[in-house]
Design a protein around this motif. Structure first.
Motif, short mmCIF file in Angstrom:
data_model
loop_
_atom_site.label_atom_id
_atom_site.label_comp_id
_atom_site.label_asym_id
_atom_site.label_seq_id
_atom_site.Cartn_x
_atom_site.Cartn_y
_atom_site.Cartn_z
N LYS A 45 44.87 33.85 58.92
CA LYS A 45 44.27 33.02 57.90
C LYS A 45 45.02 31.47 57.52
N CYS A 46 45.99 31.50 58.03
CA CYS A 46 46.75 29.96 57.73
C CYS A 46 46.33 28.86 58.52
N VAL A 47 45.99 27.67 57.73
CA VAL A 47 45.51 26.58 58.16
C VAL A 47 46.51 25.54 58.29
N SER A 48 47.76 25.91 57.90
CA SER A 48 48.91 24.89 58.13
C SER A 48 48.59 23.95 57.05
N CYS A 49 48.19 23.89 55.89
CA CYS A 49 47.94 22.83 54.96
C CYS A 49 49.36 22.45 54.36
N GLY A 50 50.13 23.23 54.18
CA GLY A 50 51.69 22.78 53.68
C GLY A 50 51.68 23.17 52.30
N ALA A 51 50.70 23.71 51.33
CA ALA A 51 50.92 23.81 49.98
C ALA A 51 52.02 24.63 49.57
N CYS A 52 52.15 25.54 50.37
CA CYS A 52 53.22 26.46 50.04
C CYS A 52 54.59 26.08 50.35
N PRO B 291 60.96 27.75 46.51
CA PRO B 291 62.42 27.46 46.35
C PRO B 291 63.72 27.70 47.26
N SER B 292 63.33 28.43 48.13
CA SER B 292 64.25 28.91 49.27
C SER B 292 64.26 28.22 50.46
N GLY B 293 63.02 27.75 50.74
CA GLY B 293 62.91 26.87 52.14
C GLY B 293 62.41 27.93 52.98
N ALA B 294 62.19 28.97 52.58
CA ALA B 294 61.61 30.04 53.55
C ALA B 294 60.26 29.55 54.18
N LEU B 295 59.48 28.82 53.81
CA LEU B 295 58.41 28.15 54.19
C LEU B 295 58.86 26.69 54.35
N TYR B 296 58.24 26.27 55.53
CA TYR B 296 58.81 24.86 56.12
C TYR B 296 57.64 24.41 57.17
N ILE B 297 57.64 23.47 57.44
CA ILE B 297 56.74 22.79 58.43
C ILE B 297 57.48 22.29 59.68
N GLU B 298 57.04 22.90 60.68
CA GLU B 298 57.74 22.94 62.02
C GLU B 298 57.00 21.59 62.71
N ARG B 299 57.92 20.57 63.00
CA ARG B 299 57.78 19.30 63.59
C ARG B 299 57.83 19.50 64.93
N PRO B 300 57.03 18.74 65.93
CA PRO B 300 56.23 17.80 65.85
C PRO B 300 54.64 18.50 65.58
N MET C 51 53.53 20.17 63.30
CA MET C 51 52.93 20.46 62.05
C MET C 51 52.45 21.79 61.66
N ILE C 52 53.05 22.80 62.07
CA ILE C 52 52.52 24.10 61.82
C ILE C 52 53.52 24.76 60.70
N VAL C 53 52.78 25.38 59.68
CA VAL C 53 53.74 26.08 58.62
C VAL C 53 54.45 27.35 59.41
N ARG C 54 55.69 27.47 59.13
CA ARG C 54 56.45 28.41 59.77
C ARG C 54 57.15 29.34 58.28
N PHE C 55 57.50 30.59 58.61
CA PHE C 55 57.84 31.59 57.46
C PHE C 55 59.01 32.27 58.19
N ASP C 56 60.41 32.00 57.26
CA ASP C 56 61.58 32.82 57.73
C ASP C 56 61.60 33.82 56.55
N SER C 57 61.28 34.90 56.67
CA SER C 57 61.38 36.05 55.90
C SER C 57 62.75 36.46 55.17
N ASP C 58 63.71 35.99 56.26
CA ASP C 58 65.25 36.13 55.85
C ASP C 58 65.58 35.53 54.63
N ARG C 59 64.99 34.18 54.49
CA ARG C 59 65.21 33.29 53.33
C ARG C 59 64.59 33.44 52.01
N CYS C 60 63.28 34.22 52.36
CA CYS C 60 62.53 34.56 51.18
C CYS C 60 63.23 35.35 50.12
#
Length: 133
Positions: free
Chosen positions: A82-89, A94-103, A105-114
């Motif tokens: 479902k994710c379109v990597s819009c970056g809204a999340c 607040p924890s940096g669990a969601l971030y944009i992987e460069r170059p 520009m894909i949204v990645r999720f680190d569940s350990d930081r969530c």
């Protein structure tokens, strides 16, 4: 021993006591504060990783003070289909669990930081962030 994630809810009578210090000093626990919030009335919520052999004794100590302790059993999952990597999340996380992987520009999720705050679930226009139990 893996860290145990817990949510603490406490009232104003507890907020001025050295509760975390006592967990570290008296129970030899390793505490990682993932999220903390104290409102103007001095009532608060904390999300902690607790690690150590005396973790249950430390949790019993918290309960004896009147702190409500709840194990964090919810998890946030990213539905990559479902994710379109819009970056809204990523802006609201607040924890940096969601971030944009460069170059890429894909949204990645680190569940350990969530810290399971649910902000990303509310912010995601595609509903790609989901709560699992």
């Amino acid at each position: 021993m893996a860290p145990q994630k817990v949510v603490l809810r406490f009232d104003a009578q507890i907020s001025d006591q050295p509760v975390i210090y006592k967990l570290v000093k008296d129970y030899d626990l390793v505490i990682n504060i993932l999220k903390a919030n104290v409102n103007p009335q001095k009532e608060g919520t904390m999300v902690l990783d607790i690690n150590g052999e005396k973790a249950e004794q430390g949790i019993d100590y918290l309960r004896s003070l009147g702190v409500k302790v709840k194990s964090l059993t919810e998890q946030i999952m990213q539905n990559e289909n479902k994710c379109v990597s819009c970056g809204a999340c990523t802006d609201i996380c607040p924890s940096g669990a969601l971030y944009i992987e460069r170059p890429d520009m894909i949204v990645r999720f680190d569940s350990d930081r969530c810290v399971v705050c649910h902000l990303c679930v509310k912010a995601c226009p595609m509903r790609a962030m989901e709560v699992c139990f």
